[in-house]
Design a protein around this motif. Structure first.
Motif, PDB file in Angstrom:
ATOM      1  N   GLN A   1      36.619  46.001  49.931  1.00  0.00           N
ATOM      2  CA  GLN A   1      36.928  46.629  51.112  1.00  0.00           C
ATOM      3  C   GLN A   1      38.121  47.738  50.436  1.00  0.00           C
ATOM      4  O   GLN A   1      38.489  48.047  49.725  1.00  0.00           O
ATOM      5  CB  GLN A   1      37.688  45.648  52.086  1.00  0.00           C
ATOM      6  CG  GLN A   1      38.993  45.105  51.606  1.00  0.00           C
ATOM      7  CD  GLN A   1      39.436  43.975  52.438  1.00  0.00           C
ATOM      8  OE1 GLN A   1      39.317  43.982  53.633  1.00  0.00           O
ATOM      9  NE2 GLN A   1      40.285  42.965  51.751  1.00  0.00           N
TER      10      GLN A   1
ATOM     11  N   GLU B   1      37.949  40.796  49.190  1.00  0.00           N
ATOM     12  CA  GLU B   1      37.932  40.292  50.475  1.00  0.00           C
ATOM     13  C   GLU B   1      37.424  39.213  50.432  1.00  0.00           C
ATOM     14  O   GLU B   1      36.539  38.564  49.786  1.00  0.00           O
ATOM     15  CB  GLU B   1      37.209  41.423  51.445  1.00  0.00           C
ATOM     16  CG  GLU B   1      36.938  40.759  52.671  1.00  0.00           C
ATOM     17  CD  GLU B   1      35.756  42.031  53.674  1.00  0.00           C
ATOM     18  OE1 GLU B   1      36.445  42.411  54.519  1.00  0.00           O
ATOM     19  OE2 GLU B   1      34.530  41.674  53.171  1.00  0.00           O
TER      20      GLU B   1
ATOM     21  N   GLY C   1      36.008  36.219  53.694  1.00  0.00           N
ATOM     22  CA  GLY C   1      35.638  36.067  55.030  1.00  0.00           C
ATOM     23  C   GLY C   1      35.021  34.725  55.303  1.00  0.00           C
ATOM     24  O   GLY C   1      34.346  33.996  54.487  1.00  0.00           O
TER      25      GLY C   1
ATOM     26  N   THR D   1      39.237  37.068  58.242  1.00  0.00           N
ATOM     27  CA  THR D   1      39.093  38.030  57.125  1.00  0.00           C
ATOM     28  C   THR D   1      40.495  38.233  56.494  1.00  0.00           C
ATOM     29  O   THR D   1      41.312  38.450  57.110  1.00  0.00           O
ATOM     30  CB  THR D   1      38.249  39.112  57.619  1.00  0.00           C
ATOM     31  OG1 THR D   1      37.253  38.968  58.470  1.00  0.00           O
ATOM     32  CG2 THR D   1      37.920  40.137  56.572  1.00  0.00           C
ATOM     33  N   GLY D   2      40.484  38.375  55.288  1.00  0.00           N
ATOM     34  CA  GLY D   2      41.714  39.106  54.713  1.00  0.00           C
ATOM     35  C   GLY D   2      41.591  38.664  53.130  1.00  0.00           C
ATOM     36  O   GLY D   2      40.549  38.646  52.467  1.00  0.00           O
ATOM     37  N   TRP D   3      42.613  39.069  52.440  1.00  0.00           N
ATOM     38  CA  TRP D   3      43.131  38.876  51.229  1.00  0.00           C
ATOM     39  C   TRP D   3      43.886  40.018  50.704  1.00  0.00           C
ATOM     40  O   TRP D   3      45.337  39.892  50.820  1.00  0.00           O
ATOM     41  CB  TRP D   3      41.769  38.736  50.291  1.00  0.00           C
ATOM     42  CG  TRP D   3      42.042  38.547  48.873  1.00  0.00           C
ATOM     43  CD1 TRP D   3      43.331  38.441  47.987  1.00  0.00           C
ATOM     44  CD2 TRP D   3      41.136  37.930  47.949  1.00  0.00           C
ATOM     45  NE1 TRP D   3      43.143  37.750  47.044  1.00  0.00           N
ATOM     46  CE2 TRP D   3      41.794  37.522  46.762  1.00  0.00           C
ATOM     47  CE3 TRP D   3      39.719  37.676  48.032  1.00  0.00           C
ATOM     48  CZ2 TRP D   3      41.108  36.854  45.475  1.00  0.00           C
ATOM     49  CZ3 TRP D   3      39.118  37.233  46.945  1.00  0.00           C
ATOM     50  CH2 TRP D   3      39.719  36.847  45.619  1.00  0.00           C
TER      51      TRP D   3
ATOM     52  N   LEU E   1      44.815  44.728  50.048  1.00  0.00           N
ATOM     53  CA  LEU E   1      44.354  45.820  50.249  1.00  0.00           C
ATOM     54  C   LEU E   1      45.038  46.731  49.140  1.00  0.00           C
ATOM     55  O   LEU E   1      46.134  46.428  49.220  1.00  0.00           O
ATOM     56  CB  LEU E   1      44.316  46.446  51.510  1.00  0.00           C
ATOM     57  CG  LEU E   1      43.670  45.864  52.628  1.00  0.00           C
ATOM     58  CD1 LEU E   1      43.945  46.085  54.235  1.00  0.00           C
ATOM     59  CD2 LEU E   1      42.134  46.422  52.481  1.00  0.00           C
TER      60      LEU E   1
ATOM     61  N   ASN F   1      43.457  38.419  58.998  1.00  0.00           N
ATOM     62  CA  ASN F   1      42.912  38.862  60.081  1.00  0.00           C
ATOM     63  C   ASN F   1      42.126  37.922  60.932  1.00  0.00           C
ATOM     64  O   ASN F   1      40.928  37.396  60.368  1.00  0.00           O
ATOM     65  CB  ASN F   1      41.912  40.098  59.980  1.00  0.00           C
ATOM     66  CG  ASN F   1      41.517  40.992  61.139  1.00  0.00           C
ATOM     67  OD1 ASN F   1      42.097  40.621  62.353  1.00  0.00           O
ATOM     68  ND2 ASN F   1      40.732  41.831  60.910  1.00  0.00           N
TER      69      ASN F   1
ATOM     70  N   ILE G   1      39.959  49.638  57.907  1.00  0.00           N
ATOM     71  CA  ILE G   1      39.511  49.029  57.087  1.00  0.00           C
ATOM     72  C   ILE G   1      37.988  49.054  56.976  1.00  0.00           C
ATOM     73  O   ILE G   1      37.482  48.551  57.862  1.00  0.00           O
ATOM     74  CB  ILE G   1      39.855  47.575  56.848  1.00  0.00           C
ATOM     75  CG1 ILE G   1      41.513  47.652  57.207  1.00  0.00           C
ATOM     76  CG2 ILE G   1      39.310  47.005  55.761  1.00  0.00           C
ATOM     77  CD1 ILE G   1      42.016  46.193  57.164  1.00  0.00           C
TER      78      ILE G   1
ATOM     79  N   GLY H   1      34.677  47.242  54.990  1.00  0.00           N
ATOM     80  CA  GLY H   1      34.376  46.200  53.983  1.00  0.00           C
ATOM     81  C   GLY H   1      32.992  45.897  53.993  1.00  0.00           C
ATOM     82  O   GLY H   1      31.937  46.114  54.723  1.00  0.00           O
TER      83      GLY H   1
ATOM     84  N   SER I   1      30.515  42.489  52.401  1.00  0.00           N
ATOM     85  CA  SER I   1      30.667  41.299  51.713  1.00  0.00           C
ATOM     86  C   SER I   1      29.182  40.546  51.659  1.00  0.00           C
ATOM     87  O   SER I   1      28.312  40.848  52.431  1.00  0.00           O
ATOM     88  CB  SER I   1      31.715  40.415  52.581  1.00  0.00           C
ATOM     89  OG  SER I   1      31.029  39.985  53.766  1.00  0.00           O
TER      90      SER I   1
END
Length: 192
Positions: free
Chosen positions: A12, A31, A33, A51-53, A55, A89, A176, A178, A180
């Motif tokens: 992302q 990222e 999810g 969703t996250g991790w 940035l 998120n 953002i 992304g 995946s």
């Protein structure tokens, strides 16, 4: 019928106040999810997703950055510092399977394309905590492997408030982008 769980990993990019000063390769971050949802025979679906991790960004505030000047820029990166943002998120999305909506439901269809839109809550826990509403748009592609398993490719964007990276820079929003890849397991799939 047709409840599902899915998980995916990918990359992302953050579109904030200063990221355009960074090299493209340095902007890419990992990222994760995870989602649970339900499809209806009408071609509509809903899902709740995390969703996250992380940035990768840039900031003028050395307290928000990791202390490293942005590389390959004069004047110590135009006074910009690298920024590592950890975030999460949670969002709810409405999904529209265009194949089912326009071509009728088919249990053994190989490819399903589903644009989606949703709202959520996005949170960072870096030096300054931020909590904001988020808006989501994306295209979820599912490729049938078996009756219960799909391989999926999800291209998505998130829009949120300008202070998401704890720095306001005169933008109306930050974003953002992304991509995946992952897998979906469908429980009790519809039958013909």
């Amino acid at each position: 019928n047709n409840t599902f769980v899915s998980a995916g990993i990918g990359g992302q990019l953050l579109f904030g106040d200063h990221e355009k000063q960074m090299k493209f390769g340095h902007r890419i971050a990992p990222e994760l999810g995870i989602a649970v949802g339900k499809w209806f025979k009408t071609g509509l679906g809903v899902r709740l997703m995390y969703t996250g991790w992380a940035l990768n960004g840039a900031t003028q505030d050395s307290n928000l950055g990791n202390g490293k000047p942005l590389p390959n820029k004069p004047w110590h990166g135009y006074w910009l510092y690298e920024q590592d943002i950890k975030y999460m998120n949670l969002h709810a999305d409405v999904m529209f399977n265009i194949h089912d909506l326009f071509c009728a439901y088919k249990a053994d269809r190989v490819w399903n394309c589903s644009p989606y839109a949703g709202l959520g809550w996005i949170h960072t826990n870096n030096n300054e905590l931020t909590n904001n509403m988020s808006v989501h748009l994306g295209i979820f592609n599912a490729f049938r492997l078996t009756d219960n398993w799909d391989l999926n490719l999800d291209l998505h964007t998130t829009l949120t408030h300008d202070d998401f990276d704890a720095e306001s820079g005169g933008r109306n929003a930050e974003g953002i982008l992304g991509l995946s890849i992952g897998a979906t397991y469908k429980f009790n799939t519809f039958r013909k």
